[in-house]
Write a protein that holds these residues in place. Structure first.
Motif, PDB file in Angstrom:
ATOM      1  N   PRO A   1       4.267  -0.700  31.592  1.00 12.09           N
ATOM      2  CA  PRO A   1       4.145  -0.993  30.152  1.00 12.09           C
ATOM      3  C   PRO A   1       3.837  -2.476  29.946  1.00 12.09           C
ATOM      4  CG  PRO A   1       6.453  -0.730  30.755  1.00 12.09           C
ATOM      5  CD  PRO A   1       5.662  -0.373  31.977  1.00 12.09           C
ATOM      6  N   THR A   2       3.100  -2.786  28.883  1.00 13.59           N
ATOM      7  CA  THR A   2       2.662  -4.171  28.627  1.00 13.59           C
ATOM      8  C   THR A   2       3.316  -4.773  27.373  1.00 13.59           C
ATOM      9  OG1 THR A   2       0.767  -3.347  27.363  1.00 13.59           O
ATOM     10  CG2 THR A   2       0.433  -3.752  29.721  1.00 13.59           C
ATOM     11  N   ALA A   3       4.350  -4.152  26.861  1.00 10.31           N
ATOM     12  CA  ALA A   3       4.942  -4.595  25.585  1.00 10.31           C
ATOM     13  C   ALA A   3       5.435  -6.032  25.659  1.00 10.31           C
ATOM     14  CB  ALA A   3       6.073  -3.662  25.178  1.00 10.31           C
ATOM     15  N   SER A   4       6.176  -6.372  26.723  1.00 12.62           N
ATOM     16  CA  SER A   4       6.736  -7.721  26.803  1.00 12.62           C
ATOM     17  C   SER A   4       5.633  -8.777  26.943  1.00 12.62           C
ATOM     18  CB  SER A   4       7.708  -7.821  27.977  1.00 12.62           C
ATOM     19  OG  SER A   4       7.038  -7.511  29.198  1.00 12.62           O
ATOM     20  N   SER A   5       4.604  -8.473  27.723  1.00 17.46           N
ATOM     21  CA  SER A   5       3.496  -9.426  27.880  1.00 17.46           C
ATOM     22  C   SER A   5       2.731  -9.583  26.567  1.00 17.46           C
ATOM     23  CB  SER A   5       2.545  -8.951  28.983  1.00 17.46           C
ATOM     24  OG  SER A   5       3.209  -8.917  30.238  1.00 17.46           O
ATOM     25  N   ARG A   6       2.521  -8.462  25.875  1.00 20.39           N
ATOM     26  CA  ARG A   6       1.817  -8.541  24.592  1.00 20.39           C
ATOM     27  C   ARG A   6       2.636  -9.308  23.552  1.00 20.39           C
ATOM     28  NH1 ARG A   6       1.427  -3.952  22.278  1.00 20.39           N
ATOM     29  NH2 ARG A   6       2.473  -2.586  23.782  1.00 20.39           N
ATOM     30  N   THR A   7       3.949  -9.186  23.626  1.00 23.04           N
ATOM     31  CA  THR A   7       4.802  -9.949  22.702  1.00 23.04           C
ATOM     32  C   THR A   7       4.662 -11.444  22.943  1.00 23.04           C
ATOM     33  OG1 THR A   7       6.389  -8.122  22.580  1.00 23.04           O
ATOM     34  CG2 THR A   7       7.176 -10.306  21.922  1.00 23.04           C
ATOM     35  N   ARG A   8       4.645 -11.818  24.230  1.00 21.69           N
ATOM     36  CA  ARG A   8       4.456 -13.246  24.534  1.00 21.69           C
ATOM     37  C   ARG A   8       3.084 -13.736  24.060  1.00 21.69           C
ATOM     38  NH1 ARG A   8       7.194 -11.699  29.270  1.00 21.69           N
ATOM     39  NH2 ARG A   8       5.224 -11.438  30.406  1.00 21.69           N
ATOM     40  N   VAL A   9       2.066 -12.889  24.189  1.00 21.85           N
ATOM     41  CA  VAL A   9       0.733 -13.263  23.703  1.00 21.85           C
ATOM     42  C   VAL A   9       0.752 -13.475  22.191  1.00 21.85           C
ATOM     43  CG1 VAL A   9      -1.647 -12.444  23.394  1.00 21.85           C
ATOM     44  CG2 VAL A   9      -0.505 -12.153  25.597  1.00 21.85           C
ATOM     45  N   VAL A  10       1.463 -12.591  21.464  1.00 16.71           N
ATOM     46  CA  VAL A  10       1.558 -12.727  20.005  1.00 16.71           C
ATOM     47  C   VAL A  10       2.217 -14.050  19.638  1.00 16.71           C
ATOM     48  CG1 VAL A  10       2.689 -11.801  17.948  1.00 16.71           C
ATOM     49  CG2 VAL A  10       1.517 -10.258  19.522  1.00 16.71           C
ATOM     50  N   TRP A  11       3.288 -14.389  20.315  1.00 13.82           N
ATOM     51  CA  TRP A  11       3.966 -15.660  19.997  1.00 13.82           C
ATOM     52  C   TRP A  11       3.080 -16.859  20.301  1.00 13.82           C
ATOM     53  CZ3 TRP A  11       7.773 -16.133  16.877  1.00 13.82           C
ATOM     54  CH2 TRP A  11       8.716 -15.117  16.724  1.00 13.82           C
ATOM     55  N   TRP A  12       2.357 -16.780  21.393  1.00 13.15           N
ATOM     56  CA  TRP A  12       1.433 -17.867  21.699  1.00 13.15           C
ATOM     57  C   TRP A  12       0.332 -17.978  20.634  1.00 13.15           C
ATOM     58  CZ3 TRP A  12       1.762 -21.947  24.557  1.00 13.15           C
ATOM     59  CH2 TRP A  12       2.579 -21.980  25.668  1.00 13.15           C
ATOM     60  N   TRP A  13      -0.171 -16.849  20.203  1.00  9.63           N
ATOM     61  CA  TRP A  13      -1.217 -16.867  19.175  1.00  9.63           C
ATOM     62  C   TRP A  13      -0.689 -17.393  17.851  1.00  9.63           C
ATOM     63  CZ3 TRP A  13      -4.999 -12.084  19.511  1.00  9.63           C
ATOM     64  CH2 TRP A  13      -5.651 -12.135  20.751  1.00  9.63           C
ATOM     65  N   LEU A  14       0.535 -17.033  17.510  1.00  7.80           N
ATOM     66  CA  LEU A  14       1.135 -17.574  16.284  1.00  7.80           C
ATOM     67  C   LEU A  14       1.288 -19.088  16.376  1.00  7.80           C
ATOM     68  CD1 LEU A  14       3.899 -14.931  15.460  1.00  7.80           C
ATOM     69  CD2 LEU A  14       1.739 -15.320  14.251  1.00  7.80           C
ATOM     70  N   LEU A  15       1.671 -19.586  17.550  1.00 12.41           N
ATOM     71  CA  LEU A  15       1.796 -21.028  17.744  1.00 12.41           C
ATOM     72  C   LEU A  15       0.431 -21.709  17.617  1.00 12.41           C
ATOM     73  CD1 LEU A  15       3.635 -23.393  18.469  1.00 12.41           C
ATOM     74  CD2 LEU A  15       3.179 -22.914  20.888  1.00 12.41           C
ATOM     75  N   ILE A  16      -0.603 -21.087  18.165  1.00 13.78           N
ATOM     76  CA  ILE A  16      -1.948 -21.655  18.052  1.00 13.78           C
ATOM     77  C   ILE A  16      -2.413 -21.641  16.599  1.00 13.78           C
ATOM     78  CG2 ILE A  16      -4.370 -21.295  18.686  1.00 13.78           C
ATOM     79  CD1 ILE A  16      -3.336 -20.195  21.383  1.00 13.78           C
ATOM     80  N   ALA A  17      -2.127 -20.535  15.875  1.00 11.51           N
ATOM     81  CA  ALA A  17      -2.507 -20.457  14.456  1.00 11.51           C
ATOM     82  C   ALA A  17      -1.776 -21.520  13.642  1.00 11.51           C
ATOM     83  CB  ALA A  17      -2.203 -19.063  13.906  1.00 11.51           C
ATOM     84  N   ALA A  18      -0.485 -21.723  13.947  1.00  9.94           N
ATOM     85  CA  ALA A  18       0.268 -22.768  13.237  1.00  9.94           C
ATOM     86  C   ALA A  18      -0.331 -24.150  13.512  1.00  9.94           C
ATOM     87  CB  ALA A  18       1.738 -22.732  13.658  1.00  9.94           C
ATOM     88  N   GLY A  19      -0.769 -24.359  14.758  1.00  9.54           N
ATOM     89  CA  GLY A  19      -1.421 -25.626  15.065  1.00  9.54           C
ATOM     90  C   GLY A  19      -2.724 -25.796  14.299  1.00  9.54           C
ATOM     91  N   GLY A  20      -3.484 -24.686  14.121  1.00  8.22           N
ATOM     92  CA  GLY A  20      -4.712 -24.768  13.338  1.00  8.22           C
ATOM     93  C   GLY A  20      -4.449 -25.090  11.879  1.00  8.22           C
ATOM     94  N   ILE A  21      -3.415 -24.439  11.300  1.00  7.96           N
ATOM     95  CA  ILE A  21      -3.063 -24.725   9.898  1.00  7.96           C
ATOM     96  C   ILE A  21      -2.610 -26.166   9.751  1.00  7.96           C
ATOM     97  CG2 ILE A  21      -1.447 -24.131   8.052  1.00  7.96           C
ATOM     98  CD1 ILE A  21      -1.485 -21.265   9.110  1.00  7.96           C
ATOM     99  N   LEU A  22      -1.822 -26.627  10.714  1.00  2.00           N
ATOM    100  CA  LEU A  22      -1.381 -28.023  10.680  1.00  2.00           C
ATOM    101  C   LEU A  22      -2.573 -28.975  10.781  1.00  2.00           C
ATOM    102  CD1 LEU A  22       0.964 -30.046  10.645  1.00  2.00           C
ATOM    103  CD2 LEU A  22       1.082 -29.832  13.144  1.00  2.00           C
ATOM    104  N   SER A  23      -3.562 -28.600  11.577  1.00  6.90           N
ATOM    105  CA  SER A  23      -4.762 -29.433  11.685  1.00  6.90           C
ATOM    106  C   SER A  23      -5.504 -29.501  10.355  1.00  6.90           C
ATOM    107  CB  SER A  23      -5.692 -28.870  12.771  1.00  6.90           C
ATOM    108  OG  SER A  23      -5.050 -28.862  14.034  1.00  6.90           O
ATOM    109  N   PHE A  24      -5.583 -28.352   9.655  1.00  7.04           N
ATOM    110  CA  PHE A  24      -6.209 -28.344   8.337  1.00  7.04           C
ATOM    111  C   PHE A  24      -5.465 -29.275   7.381  1.00  7.04           C
ATOM    112  CE2 PHE A  24      -8.462 -24.362   9.436  1.00  7.04           C
ATOM    113  CZ  PHE A  24      -9.706 -24.684   8.929  1.00  7.04           C
ATOM    114  N   ALA A  25      -4.126 -29.165   7.399  1.00  8.74           N
ATOM    115  CA  ALA A  25      -3.334 -30.001   6.492  1.00  8.74           C
ATOM    116  C   ALA A  25      -3.508 -31.481   6.808  1.00  8.74           C
ATOM    117  CB  ALA A  25      -1.857 -29.606   6.585  1.00  8.74           C
TER     118      ALA A  25
END
Length: 466
Positions: free
Chosen positions: A155-179
């Motif tokens: 099963p890939t659930a735990s790996s996919r969860t880590r990917v989601v958290w990493w993507w959220l961190l990258i998205a937050a960095g993008g929003i911060l860059s916009f600000a």
């Protein structure tokens, strides 16, 4: 312009964020996939080594306990098949999660690859929304010969969860860059556009100053990029040159008008003194020369009035409309009586005052009444009307003369312009031009219309005192 520049900055930041963020997000997903793949590949190879003897001795059941413990601990289903693809031993349901289904297309392809002696591959990129388990199949080799295969389904659930958290961190960095881009771009753009805004304001004030005859004010802004500061200095020099040129032109008109009056007066006196001292045949020429001298004297007077109107400076002052109208009507009443014309007023604004240059309203009424009385015949009437509309006072002068053609109304305020039907009436065509300049100085409006019953109505709209 500010909005367009901010849009450009945001667009460039968006390109930068997506240009770096998307590859980074895909790299994170690939890293997690590779980590999971290597971990499961190690276990698959370990089980393949363990299955060599049991498959050779046909004692695969000895691996059941090991496979079940692994499945319960990691939640990974394991199945061992022989070289014909038949199931020999497995871990069951892997602690209640996934199991190995040999009929699955993905499992069947991996088994075929393993029985062909090929090593497992990582497969498609691990994405958060793809819950397909990771299937690996490794060959069981005995003396270089394929005796079977080991299949693991993870099963890939735990790996996919880590990917989601990493993507959220990258998205937050993008929003911060916009600000941050917005916070940094706004003051920089304001700094860049400050000279442009000051130039725009100075251009409007330059036009107003030229029309009213006031001194032009320089921008004098030493902020902003060097190129714009240089442009500001060039604009100030240009504005000063325009102001000086117009001031010199007006001064020349005023000085020339004033200086020519003395020789014209002397010329007129000499022509008058020649009365009775010239031949009868030449006396007509003397009379015509005296008339031309009078006409030239009137033109010089109106030129001087025009120069004074254009050079009217200083602040606007409050003017009592009713008082000025009553005074000028009384003064011009003598002229009207001498020409058998009825001069009257209509309306009142009480104590309302308008903003105009000192004696500006007097000059307006003098010019309008002079024109009205010149063009109105005996037995007719001239009416001066006063009316207040909101924050404006309307002062109108209506005559019953020949009026103008509809197509001539727009040209009536041009200097020295006269209608072809008025050529036999004394005048220079400067009266309405003088009125137009004074009204422009007040920020008001001048309108000409042809009322019912003939004649011409000139309406001056002046702002009231706030």
């Amino acid at each position: 312009m500010r909005t367009r520049l901010l849009g450009m900055v945001w667009f460039l930041v968006a390109l930068l964020v997506f240009g770096l963020g998307v590859p980074l997000a895909l790299s994170v997903a690939g890293s997690e996939q590779q980590k999971l793949f290597l971990d499961r590949l190690t276990d698959t190879n370990r089980f393949a080594s363990m299955a060599q003897r049991p498959l050779t001795d046909d004692s695969a059941d000895s691996m059941v306990e090991e496979l079940q413990r692994y499945a319960e601990l990691y939640g990974v289903a394991v199945l061992v098949v022989d070289q014909d693809g038949n199931s020999k031993v497995g871990s069951g349901r892997a602690g209640g999660s996934v199991q190995v289904d040999l009929t699955s297309e993905d499992v069947r392809q991996q088994v075929q690859r393993a029985l062909a002696g090929r090593r497992p591959v990582s497969g498609a990129l691990l994405l958060p929304w793809d819950d397909t388990p990771l299937v690996l199949a490794g060959p069981v080799l005995v003396d270089g010969e394929v005796r079977g295969a080991v299949i693991t389904v993870s099963p890939t659930a735990s790996s996919r969860t880590r990917v989601v958290w990493w993507w959220l961190l990258i998205a937050a960095g993008g929003i911060l860059s916009f600000a941050l881009a917005l916070m940094l771009a706004v003051p920089v753009i304001q700094w860049i556009l400050r000279p442009v805004r000051r130039l725009d304001e100075a251009t409007g004030s330059l036009v107003a100053a030229v029309v009213s005859g006031r001194d032009t004010e320089g921008v004098g802004d030493e902020q902003g990029p060097p190129e714009l500061r240089k442009l500001v200095r060039s604009f100030d020099q240009m504005a000063a040159s325009v102001g000086d040129a117009l001031a010199a032109q007006r001064a020349f008109v005023a000085d020339a008008s004033h200086q020519l009056r003395n020789p014209l007066t002397a010329l007129k006196l000499r022509l008058v003194n020649l009365e009775g001292h010239v031949d009868v045949d030449a006396d007509d020429h003397r009379v015509a020369a005296a008339a031309e001298a009078d006409r030239l004297n009137r033109i010089l007077d109106e030129l001087l009035a025009m120069a004074r109107a254009e050079n009217t400076g200083g602040d606007l002052v409050p003017v009592d409309v009713d008082a000025v109208v009553a005074e000028r009507v009384a003064e011009w009443g003598v002229v009207a009586d001498s020409r058998e014309i009825t001069l009257s007023t209509a309306g009142s604004v009480g104590r309302t005052r308008v903003m105009a240059p000192a004696r500006g309203l007097d000059g307006i009424l003098d010019a309008l009444l002079d024109n009205a009385l010149k063009f109105t015949g005996s037995g007719s009437a001239v009416v001066v009307s006063v009316e207040q509309v909101s924050t404006r006072v309307l002062v109108g002068v209506r005559d019953h003369g020949p009026g103008l053609r509809a197509g001539e109304l727009e040209r009536a305020t041009d200097r020295f312009w006269r209608s072809s039907t008025h050529q036999n009436v004394p005048g220079s065509g400067l009266g309405l031009a003088i009125v137009s300049r004074i009204v422009a100085r007040t920020g008001g409006d001048l309108r000409l219309d042809l009322p019912d019953g003939g004649g011409l109505r000139v309406t001056v709209e002046l702002p009231t005192q706030i």
